[in-house]
Scaffold this motif. Structure first.
Motif, short mmCIF file in Angstrom:
data_model
loop_
_atom_site.label_atom_id
_atom_site.label_comp_id
_atom_site.label_asym_id
_atom_site.label_seq_id
_atom_site.Cartn_x
_atom_site.Cartn_y
_atom_site.Cartn_z
N ALA A 142 5.49 -5.71 6.74
CA ALA A 142 5.02 -4.67 6.01
C ALA A 142 4.99 -4.79 4.57
O ALA A 142 6.23 -5.04 4.03
CB ALA A 142 5.75 -3.19 6.40
N VAL A 143 3.96 -4.64 3.90
CA VAL A 143 3.68 -4.76 2.50
C VAL A 143 3.40 -3.50 1.85
O VAL A 143 2.38 -2.74 2.25
CB VAL A 143 2.71 -6.04 2.39
CG1 VAL A 143 2.76 -6.01 0.57
CG2 VAL A 143 2.93 -7.30 2.84
N ASP A 144 4.16 -3.05 0.85
CA ASP A 144 3.88 -2.03 0.14
C ASP A 144 4.32 -2.06 -1.48
O ASP A 144 4.36 -3.26 -1.94
CB ASP A 144 4.65 -0.58 0.62
CG ASP A 144 6.10 -0.64 0.48
OD1 ASP A 144 6.61 -1.60 -0.09
OD2 ASP A 144 6.69 0.01 1.46
N VAL A 145 3.99 -0.99 -2.04
CA VAL A 145 4.34 -0.96 -3.66
C VAL A 145 5.71 -1.47 -4.00
O VAL A 145 5.90 -2.12 -4.95
CB VAL A 145 3.98 0.01 -4.34
CG1 VAL A 145 4.93 1.27 -3.96
CG2 VAL A 145 3.79 -0.01 -5.69
N PHE A 146 6.60 -1.27 -3.09
CA PHE A 146 8.12 -1.57 -3.37
C PHE A 146 8.12 -3.19 -3.34
O PHE A 146 9.22 -3.85 -4.07
CB PHE A 146 9.15 -0.85 -2.46
CG PHE A 146 9.41 0.63 -2.60
CD1 PHE A 146 9.53 1.09 -3.87
CD2 PHE A 146 8.67 1.17 -1.72
CE1 PHE A 146 9.66 2.22 -3.98
CE2 PHE A 146 8.63 2.74 -1.83
CZ PHE A 146 9.15 3.09 -3.11
N ASN A 147 7.44 -3.84 -2.53
CA ASN A 147 7.43 -5.36 -2.38
C ASN A 147 7.02 -5.92 -3.84
O ASN A 147 7.44 -6.94 -4.49
CB ASN A 147 6.41 -6.08 -1.38
CG ASN A 147 6.89 -5.49 0.00
OD1 ASN A 147 6.42 -4.50 0.80
ND2 ASN A 147 8.02 -6.12 0.66
N TYR A 188 16.81 -2.74 -2.05
CA TYR A 188 15.89 -3.34 -1.65
C TYR A 188 16.19 -3.98 0.03
O TYR A 188 15.58 -3.29 0.94
CB TYR A 188 15.28 -4.30 -2.17
CG TYR A 188 13.91 -4.79 -1.73
CD1 TYR A 188 12.75 -4.10 -1.84
CD2 TYR A 188 13.71 -6.11 -1.41
CE1 TYR A 188 11.62 -4.44 -1.27
CE2 TYR A 188 12.57 -6.49 -0.67
CZ TYR A 188 11.50 -5.57 -1.03
OH TYR A 188 10.20 -6.08 -0.28
N TYR A 229 11.03 -12.61 1.85
CA TYR A 229 9.74 -12.63 1.91
C TYR A 229 9.01 -13.60 3.10
O TYR A 229 7.88 -13.67 3.48
CB TYR A 229 8.90 -13.03 0.42
CG TYR A 229 9.28 -11.78 -0.44
CD1 TYR A 229 8.33 -10.55 -0.03
CD2 TYR A 229 10.06 -11.62 -1.38
CE1 TYR A 229 8.48 -9.68 -1.02
CE2 TYR A 229 10.48 -10.52 -1.89
CZ TYR A 229 9.52 -9.48 -1.81
OH TYR A 229 9.46 -8.19 -2.50
N ASN A 272 12.91 -3.46 9.09
CA ASN A 272 12.00 -4.52 8.73
C ASN A 272 12.53 -6.09 8.60
O ASN A 272 11.79 -6.91 8.25
CB ASN A 272 11.11 -4.16 7.49
CG ASN A 272 10.16 -3.18 7.53
OD1 ASN A 272 9.64 -2.59 8.84
ND2 ASN A 272 10.04 -2.16 6.68
#
Length: 172
Positions: free
Chosen positions: A54-59, A105, A49, A114
């Motif tokens: 890139a931030v999405d729902v999986f984060n 993940y 972190y 990423n």
């Protein structure tokens, strides 16, 4: 080398007076291994972190997984400390989940470009260490807890205090 092998054997399968000593001592090694898993998970969490952009729902799902993982690992650590055999299975499951977490993940983030190589390698080390420490804690607790439970069952036939101790352990 033989002394090391003998020490490992006596740790996983205590004999005679060592079994009686389990009644009065907590399972410090298993407890500390669980906390090592929490620390490694936190460090791995921080590596990922601190670098992803890139931030999405999986984060968000991963953050929830990590929080739950640390919570359940703490709860398992408290039960491992008192040789609860059921906690052994929970530790094994948590260890497997942590190793599996590596593949669903960080590996996906790395494959998508990423994560840098160094962050990925450090994360792999942290997650495998966390998973392995939970698995070792679970196996050790399974052996030691089962041996203690069988010893208390045998002792409870003639000793009232052992019977009370066994009832107290079974209530938890």
């Amino acid at each position: 080398m033989n002394k090391i092998i003998a020490a490992i054997k006596s740790y996983f399968k205590p004999q005679e007076t060592q079994v009686d000593m389990l009644r009065y001592r907590t399972h410090k090694m298993g407890y500390m291994l669980c906390f090592l898993a929490i620390i490694c998970d936190c460090v791995g969490f921080a590596f990922i972190y601190s670098t992803i952009t890139a931030v999405d729902v999986f984060n968000g799902l991963d953050i929830i997984f990590n929080i739950l993982f640390m919570l359940f690992t703490f709860l398992v650590a408290e039960q491992v400390k008192v040789y609860n055999v059921k906690a052994s299975y929970a530790a094994l499951v948590l260890g497997g989940l942590e190793i599996g977490h590596l593949f669903w993940y960080p590996t996906v983030l790395f494959a998508a470009g990423n994560l840098s190589n160094s962050v990925y390698v450090l994360n792999v080390i942290c997650m495998i260490t966390a998973g392995a420490s939970l698995i070792v804690a679970g196996i050790a607790n399974l052996f030691r807890g089962t041996i203690l439970h069988n010893y208390l069952n045998e002792l409870a036939k003639t000793d009232e205090s052992a019977k009370l101790e066994l009832q107290h352990k079974e209530e938890k």
